[in-house]
Design a protein around this motif. Sequence first.
Motif, PDB file in Angstrom:
ATOM      1  N   ASP A  38       0.856  -1.194   0.000  1.00 23.91           N
ATOM      2  CA  ASP A  38       0.000   0.000   0.000  1.00 23.91           C
ATOM      3  C   ASP A  38       0.892   1.244   0.000  1.00 23.91           C
ATOM      4  O   ASP A  38       2.120   1.136  -0.081  1.00 23.91           O
ATOM      5  CB  ASP A  38      -0.982  -0.025   1.185  1.00 23.91           C
ATOM      6  CG  ASP A  38      -0.263  -0.067   2.516  1.00 23.91           C
ATOM      7  OD1 ASP A  38       0.979   0.067   2.543  1.00 23.91           O
ATOM      8  OD2 ASP A  38      -0.949  -0.242   3.544  1.00 23.91           O
ATOM      9  N   THR A  45       2.368  -2.135 -15.753  1.00 21.30           N
ATOM     10  CA  THR A  45       0.938  -1.927 -15.573  1.00 21.30           C
ATOM     11  C   THR A  45       0.549  -2.283 -14.149  1.00 21.30           C
ATOM     12  O   THR A  45       0.840  -3.377 -13.679  1.00 21.30           O
ATOM     13  CB  THR A  45       0.149  -2.811 -16.557  1.00 21.30           C
ATOM     14  OG1 THR A  45       0.671  -2.593 -17.871  1.00 21.30           O
ATOM     15  CG2 THR A  45      -1.335  -2.470 -16.540  1.00 21.30           C
ATOM     16  N   ARG A  46      -0.077  -1.337 -13.470  1.00 26.25           N
ATOM     17  CA  ARG A  46      -0.504  -1.582 -12.095  1.00 26.25           C
ATOM     18  C   ARG A  46      -1.694  -2.531 -12.063  1.00 26.25           C
ATOM     19  O   ARG A  46      -2.599  -2.435 -12.891  1.00 26.25           O
ATOM     20  CB  ARG A  46      -0.887  -0.252 -11.448  1.00 26.25           C
ATOM     21  CG  ARG A  46      -1.280  -0.411  -9.990  1.00 26.25           C
ATOM     22  CD  ARG A  46      -1.618   0.920  -9.345  1.00 26.25           C
ATOM     23  NE  ARG A  46      -2.260   0.680  -8.063  1.00 26.25           N
ATOM     24  CZ  ARG A  46      -2.981   1.562  -7.397  1.00 26.25           C
ATOM     25  NH1 ARG A  46      -3.135   2.774  -7.893  1.00 26.25           N
ATOM     26  NH2 ARG A  46      -3.535   1.255  -6.248  1.00 26.25           N
ATOM     27  N   ARG A  47      -1.661  -3.430 -11.094  1.00 31.45           N
ATOM     28  CA  ARG A  47      -2.828  -4.287 -10.861  1.00 31.45           C
ATOM     29  C   ARG A  47      -3.847  -3.481 -10.066  1.00 31.45           C
ATOM     30  O   ARG A  47      -3.570  -3.070  -8.951  1.00 31.45           O
ATOM     31  CB  ARG A  47      -2.434  -5.507 -10.025  1.00 31.45           C
ATOM     32  CG  ARG A  47      -1.980  -6.689 -10.824  1.00 31.45           C
ATOM     33  CD  ARG A  47      -1.954  -7.924  -9.952  1.00 31.45           C
ATOM     34  NE  ARG A  47      -0.965  -7.763  -8.893  1.00 31.45           N
ATOM     35  CZ  ARG A  47       0.072  -8.572  -8.705  1.00 31.45           C
ATOM     36  NH1 ARG A  47       0.235  -9.610  -9.485  1.00 31.45           N
ATOM     37  NH2 ARG A  47       0.928  -8.368  -7.731  1.00 31.45           N
ATOM     38  N   GLN A  48      -4.998  -3.244 -10.667  1.00 31.53           N
ATOM     39  CA  GLN A  48      -5.996  -2.398  -9.994  1.00 31.53           C
ATOM     40  C   GLN A  48      -6.587  -3.103  -8.778  1.00 31.53           C
ATOM     41  O   GLN A  48      -6.982  -2.464  -7.809  1.00 31.53           O
ATOM     42  CB  GLN A  48      -7.096  -1.996 -10.979  1.00 31.53           C
ATOM     43  CG  GLN A  48      -6.616  -1.021 -12.049  1.00 31.53           C
ATOM     44  CD  GLN A  48      -6.002   0.259 -11.492  1.00 31.53           C
ATOM     45  OE1 GLN A  48      -6.424   0.772 -10.475  1.00 31.53           O
ATOM     46  NE2 GLN A  48      -4.945   0.749 -12.147  1.00 31.53           N
ATOM     47  N   SER A  49      -6.641  -4.407  -8.841  1.00 27.51           N
ATOM     48  CA  SER A  49      -7.132  -5.160  -7.680  1.00 27.51           C
ATOM     49  C   SER A  49      -6.489  -6.544  -7.720  1.00 27.51           C
ATOM     50  O   SER A  49      -6.057  -7.001  -8.765  1.00 27.51           O
ATOM     51  CB  SER A  49      -8.648  -5.273  -7.716  1.00 27.51           C
ATOM     52  OG  SER A  49      -9.036  -5.946  -8.905  1.00 27.51           O
ATOM     53  N   HIS A  83      -7.736  -3.898  -2.800  1.00 30.31           N
ATOM     54  CA  HIS A  83      -7.430  -2.704  -3.593  1.00 30.31           C
ATOM     55  C   HIS A  83      -6.283  -1.941  -2.918  1.00 30.31           C
ATOM     56  O   HIS A  83      -5.927  -2.242  -1.795  1.00 30.31           O
ATOM     57  CB  HIS A  83      -8.676  -1.822  -3.698  1.00 30.31           C
ATOM     58  CG  HIS A  83      -9.813  -2.494  -4.399  1.00 30.31           C
ATOM     59  ND1 HIS A  83      -9.912  -2.561  -5.766  1.00 30.31           N
ATOM     60  CD2 HIS A  83     -10.882  -3.164  -3.908  1.00 30.31           C
ATOM     61  CE1 HIS A  83     -11.006  -3.233  -6.096  1.00 30.31           C
ATOM     62  NE2 HIS A  83     -11.615  -3.609  -4.983  1.00 30.31           N
ATOM     63  N   TYR A 138       0.217  -1.314  -4.750  1.00 30.66           N
ATOM     64  CA  TYR A 138       1.069  -0.728  -5.788  1.00 30.66           C
ATOM     65  C   TYR A 138       2.074  -1.766  -6.277  1.00 30.66           C
ATOM     66  O   TYR A 138       3.260  -1.705  -5.968  1.00 30.66           O
ATOM     67  CB  TYR A 138       1.767   0.538  -5.266  1.00 30.66           C
ATOM     68  CG  TYR A 138       0.798   1.684  -5.114  1.00 30.66           C
ATOM     69  CD1 TYR A 138       0.550   2.548  -6.173  1.00 30.66           C
ATOM     70  CD2 TYR A 138       0.085   1.867  -3.936  1.00 30.66           C
ATOM     71  CE1 TYR A 138      -0.369   3.580  -6.060  1.00 30.66           C
ATOM     72  CE2 TYR A 138      -0.843   2.892  -3.813  1.00 30.66           C
ATOM     73  CZ  TYR A 138      -1.059   3.746  -4.873  1.00 30.66           C
ATOM     74  OH  TYR A 138      -1.980   4.756  -4.748  1.00 30.66           O
ATOM     75  N   GLY A 183       2.679  -4.584  -9.894  1.00 31.01           N
ATOM     76  CA  GLY A 183       2.220  -4.750 -11.267  1.00 31.01           C
ATOM     77  C   GLY A 183       3.213  -5.503 -12.107  1.00 31.01           C
ATOM     78  O   GLY A 183       4.177  -6.083 -11.599  1.00 31.01           O
ATOM     79  N   SER A 226       4.502   2.974 -13.271  1.00 34.58           N
ATOM     80  CA  SER A 226       3.348   2.502 -14.052  1.00 34.58           C
ATOM     81  C   SER A 226       3.114   3.442 -15.227  1.00 34.58           C
ATOM     82  O   SER A 226       3.607   4.563 -15.244  1.00 34.58           O
ATOM     83  CB  SER A 226       2.088   2.445 -13.184  1.00 34.58           C
ATOM     84  OG  SER A 226       1.493   3.732 -13.104  1.00 34.58           O
ATOM     85  N   ASP A 265       0.624   4.998 -15.747  1.00 36.84           N
ATOM     86  CA  ASP A 265      -0.087   6.158 -15.199  1.00 36.84           C
ATOM     87  C   ASP A 265       0.799   6.987 -14.268  1.00 36.84           C
ATOM     88  O   ASP A 265       0.319   7.895 -13.593  1.00 36.84           O
ATOM     89  CB  ASP A 265      -1.343   5.704 -14.447  1.00 36.84           C
ATOM     90  CG  ASP A 265      -2.349   5.056 -15.381  1.00 36.84           C
ATOM     91  OD1 ASP A 265      -2.487   5.547 -16.526  1.00 36.84           O
ATOM     92  OD2 ASP A 265      -2.976   4.064 -14.983  1.00 36.84           O
ATOM     93  N   GLU A 321       2.619   5.917 -11.574  1.00 36.88           N
ATOM     94  CA  GLU A 321       2.684   5.535 -10.155  1.00 36.88           C
ATOM     95  C   GLU A 321       3.877   4.616  -9.912  1.00 36.88           C
ATOM     96  O   GLU A 321       4.197   3.767 -10.740  1.00 36.88           O
ATOM     97  CB  GLU A 321       1.414   4.775  -9.760  1.00 36.88           C
ATOM     98  CG  GLU A 321       0.136   5.550  -9.949  1.00 36.88           C
ATOM     99  CD  GLU A 321      -1.022   4.638 -10.324  1.00 36.88           C
ATOM    100  OE1 GLU A 321      -0.828   3.700 -11.144  1.00 36.88           O
ATOM    101  OE2 GLU A 321      -2.113   4.859  -9.791  1.00 36.88           O
TER     102      GLU A 321
END
Lengths: 266, 266
Positions: free
Chosen positions: A64, A108-112, A125, A128, A130, A158, A160, A162
């Motif tokens: 997290d 790519t981050r794993r969103q969940s 959730h 952080y 991926g 990521s 995005d 992150e």
Amino acid sequence: MILIKIGGGQTINKESILKDLVEIKGKKLLVHGGNYELNELSKQLHYPPKMITSKTGQKSRFTDEKTMDMFMMTYAGKINKRIVERLQQLNTQAVGLSCLDGGIVKGTRRQSIRCVENGKDVVLHGDYTGSIDEVNTELLTLLLNNGYLPVITSPILSFDGEALNVDHDKLAMQIAIALHVETLVYLFEAPGLLKDFQDESSLLKECKLSEIDTVLEYAEGRMKKKVLSAKWALEQGIQTIIFADGRVDHPVTKALQGVGTVFTQG
Amino acid sequence: MILIKIGGGQTINKESILKDLVEIKGKKLLVHGGNYELNELSKQLHYPPKMITSKTGQKSRFTDEKTMDMFMMTYAGKINKRIVERLQQLNTQAVGLSCLDGGIVKGTRRQSIRCVENGKDVVLHGDYTGSIDEVNTELLTLLLNNGYLPVITSPILSFDGEALNVDHDKLAMQIAIALHVETLVYLFEAPGLLKDFQDESSLLKECKLSEIDTVLEYAEGRMKKKVLSAKWALEQGIQTIIFADGRVDHPVTKALQGVGTVFTQG
């Protein structure tokens, strides 16, 4: 060109690894972990590591935002800079970098995450972590061509923007492939790939690409991931991958002499 | 070329500074501190900061080995990498570096410090602080010429290869001089140099090099060190130095519009 990947275990002989490393001629990179130190800091800050188990049985650290802060503190902060300090003492122009710097590695981050907690399926959730999807070699090539030794660690970036925690064995392997490294050395807390993981004398000394699927049965847990990484790296053109003991004296020199498990083409 | 130095105070508007920074055309560098975060981590790890007072009355942080570890965690780890992450989100090729990396800044460690404790003269050993004696511009120039934005922090490297904590105002100034930066901006938790440090409306708006010795009387403590840094930087050829408020919206844009104390040649 050679890439050395050292694990973050407590018994890794970092001092001897760094002394070996500076003796190697030509272009070289170091990728390091920091698992033990991160766990220690987490405990000291009363925020103990949360390990999760995926539905396929894979264990990983739930990262997290606060854990990512601690991750940056240990991996990119204390460990990375103490390595750079020691290499500079040994007259080597080391440059410590996370994979955020210059956008070296993107993913790519794993969103969940679907995982199993106390026998129940849960979706988490705020993690952080991926995948590793892209290695941008510009910065590393610039540094290598100008005589610097990159000392590399997580997090990666990521798409995005992150910071992400990723598997360091895969990270080392992907960087090695992107840079067309000839030799990739993994140093960890075992003599190499063991036929019986409880018996350190059962070392598998050599393994060709065509034999990897067979020897995979020896490997469990994280070692299985390492062997799969090695298979992928050979398939992508890396000539030699050596799994060797990071706890001994002169771990790099011994590994390059073939002490450990040597994976080759063929 | 422009160098922005941001203090490590809690109320610095880092988000707005970074957004301003990415809009600036041309070569640029960021030097950052991390005082507040380091104090927080020190407290959380039950190793509170030890401030010492030199015989000349200067206050500084006693930086023993454990403090240096925490220093690396916060300055070169969390803070540096969170800044790089944010700049990457803003599509800027930031590269975070300590001054150990590539041996950017070298200095001389103080082997012992004479200071005053409870009114008594004492000599302390084991402190990792020192002077800034040499800036090696090779790595920074390589990065700047290739479109990267260096994000720089302590520690620096002693000539014996040890990590040292140094004064960040001097650090920013010495890097600016070595790189022949035209404009140096210091952003901190005040509107600039105040004639009365308790009255934020008493801002000194302009100051020429020839007037600095006179205005030095307004400055106390750390501000005095900043003004002396500015004087030295002007003497070494930097054209403009701006002391401005880092707490407001658009701190960099406003500073470059002249809101703050603008030091110039003459």
